[in-house]
Design an enzyme around this catalytic site. Structure first.
Site, PDB file in Angstrom:
ATOM      1  N   TYR A  88       0.821  -1.210   0.000  1.00  0.00           N
ATOM      2  CA  TYR A  88       0.000   0.000   0.000  1.00  0.00           C
ATOM      3  C   TYR A  88       0.855   1.259   0.000  1.00  0.00           C
ATOM      4  O   TYR A  88       0.651   2.164  -0.813  1.00  0.00           O
ATOM      5  CB  TYR A  88      -0.938  -0.007   1.197  1.00  0.00           C
ATOM      6  CG  TYR A  88      -1.591   1.332   1.452  1.00  0.00           C
ATOM      7  CD1 TYR A  88      -2.638   1.786   0.642  1.00  0.00           C
ATOM      8  CD2 TYR A  88      -1.157   2.170   2.480  1.00  0.00           C
ATOM      9  CE1 TYR A  88      -3.227   3.029   0.859  1.00  0.00           C
ATOM     10  CE2 TYR A  88      -1.738   3.401   2.704  1.00  0.00           C
ATOM     11  CZ  TYR A  88      -2.770   3.833   1.884  1.00  0.00           C
ATOM     12  OH  TYR A  88      -3.343   5.055   2.094  1.00  0.00           O
ATOM     13  N   HIS A 140       3.819  10.314   0.197  1.00  0.00           N
ATOM     14  CA  HIS A 140       2.600  10.518  -0.593  1.00  0.00           C
ATOM     15  C   HIS A 140       2.243  12.005  -0.579  1.00  0.00           C
ATOM     16  O   HIS A 140       2.435  12.690   0.420  1.00  0.00           O
ATOM     17  CB  HIS A 140       1.428   9.726  -0.002  1.00  0.00           C
ATOM     18  CG  HIS A 140       1.643   8.245   0.012  1.00  0.00           C
ATOM     19  ND1 HIS A 140       0.867   7.388   0.776  1.00  0.00           N
ATOM     20  CD2 HIS A 140       2.535   7.462  -0.644  1.00  0.00           C
ATOM     21  CE1 HIS A 140       1.279   6.148   0.576  1.00  0.00           C
ATOM     22  NE2 HIS A 140       2.290   6.162  -0.263  1.00  0.00           N
ATOM     23  N   HIS A 187       3.014  13.744   3.117  1.00  0.00           N
ATOM     24  CA  HIS A 187       3.267  13.021   4.353  1.00  0.00           C
ATOM     25  C   HIS A 187       4.065  11.762   4.030  1.00  0.00           C
ATOM     26  O   HIS A 187       4.128  11.339   2.871  1.00  0.00           O
ATOM     27  CB  HIS A 187       1.963  12.656   5.072  1.00  0.00           C
ATOM     28  CG  HIS A 187       1.071  11.754   4.271  1.00  0.00           C
ATOM     29  ND1 HIS A 187       0.183  12.207   3.324  1.00  0.00           N
ATOM     30  CD2 HIS A 187       0.947  10.398   4.280  1.00  0.00           C
ATOM     31  CE1 HIS A 187      -0.459  11.187   2.783  1.00  0.00           C
ATOM     32  NE2 HIS A 187      -0.014  10.070   3.347  1.00  0.00           N
ATOM     33  N   HIS A 202       5.096   7.673   5.235  1.00  0.00           N
ATOM     34  CA  HIS A 202       4.897   6.453   6.014  1.00  0.00           C
ATOM     35  C   HIS A 202       6.266   5.798   6.189  1.00  0.00           C
ATOM     36  O   HIS A 202       6.960   5.555   5.198  1.00  0.00           O
ATOM     37  CB  HIS A 202       3.974   5.475   5.283  1.00  0.00           C
ATOM     38  CG  HIS A 202       2.592   5.994   5.037  1.00  0.00           C
ATOM     39  ND1 HIS A 202       1.533   5.724   5.883  1.00  0.00           N
ATOM     40  CD2 HIS A 202       2.087   6.767   4.031  1.00  0.00           C
ATOM     41  CE1 HIS A 202       0.434   6.310   5.413  1.00  0.00           C
ATOM     42  NE2 HIS A 202       0.749   6.941   4.291  1.00  0.00           N
TER      43      HIS A 202
END
Length: 213
Positions: free
Chosen positions: A17, A106, A119, A121
């Site tokens: 993802y 992203h 941001h 991850h």
């Protein structure tokens, strides 16, 4: 900055993802990937990070966490290259050479006002790398303090109380604020961030609520 952990069976899908791979590679729906990277993978996963997360999902104990994730908001003031530099700097600071990790930036559009919402991850294994070569089956076994070479890699969170973990999260937020501000200053921006609550800063206004998508 927010942090979470997830359970056995969730790591492979989440890695796909954040990196926009597999079913998440649809350019129409998932067109916000700005950059991605990984590091500190064991030799058996250096060429394919998905192999590491697959192995974590397969071999981690049933009630164990397979990864920890830090999600951070990034300054719009910085360019894409500068944002990548910021994330890589923070990852080096936080994880050093001790944890296998994967990250992605992203930049979706804000639902209400249309600007970018950059941001990152950062997902990583809590298992510490200690120089002992372990195959996938052994890597995720329970740690053996008396004979480390016979057990799995030690978890960083092992034996820590909930209060101690909360204190560590607050310190992580402070370090994230510090490294952001250093990068904003380096690139000539006056904007600064503060990890403290409005109350702790002495600011008398109600905090804004994150509305989501």
């Amino acid at each position: 900055l927010t942090a979470k952990i997830d359970a056995k069976g969730k790591a492979t899908a989440h890695a796909a993802y954040i990196s926009r791979e597999g079913k998440y590679s649809d350019g129409k729906r998932y067109e916000d990937l700005e950059a991605k990277g990984s590091g500190n993978m064991p030799k058996w996963a250096e060429a394919n990070t998905a192999h590491f997360w697959n192995s974590a999902d397969e071999h981690e104990r049933a009630n164990g966490s397979v990864y920890r994730e830090i999600e951070v908001a990034l300054p719009r003031e910085l360019t894409p290259d500068q944002r990548r530099e910021l994330v890589e700097d923070f990852v080096r600071q936080e994880l050093s050479d001790q944890h296998a990790y994967q990250w992605a930036i992203h930049t979706p559009k804000a639902a209400l006002e249309g600007g970018e919402q950059p941001h990152a991850h950062i997902m990583y294994s809590e298992r510490r790398l200690d120089g002992i070569e372990r195959d996938p089956g052994q890597f995720f076994k329970r740690y053996n303090a008396n004979n480390p070479e016979r057990g799995g890699a030690q978890k960083a969170s092992g034996g820590k109380a909930r209060g101690e973990m909360k204190d560590e999260l607050l310190l992580t937020r402070q370090r994230w604020a510090d490294v952001q501000n250093a990068h904003l200053e380096r690139h000539g921006h006056a904007a600064r961030v503060d990890h403290r609550s409005l109350a702790d800063q002495g600011v008398e206004r109600a905090p804004e609520k994150h509305l989501g998508g």
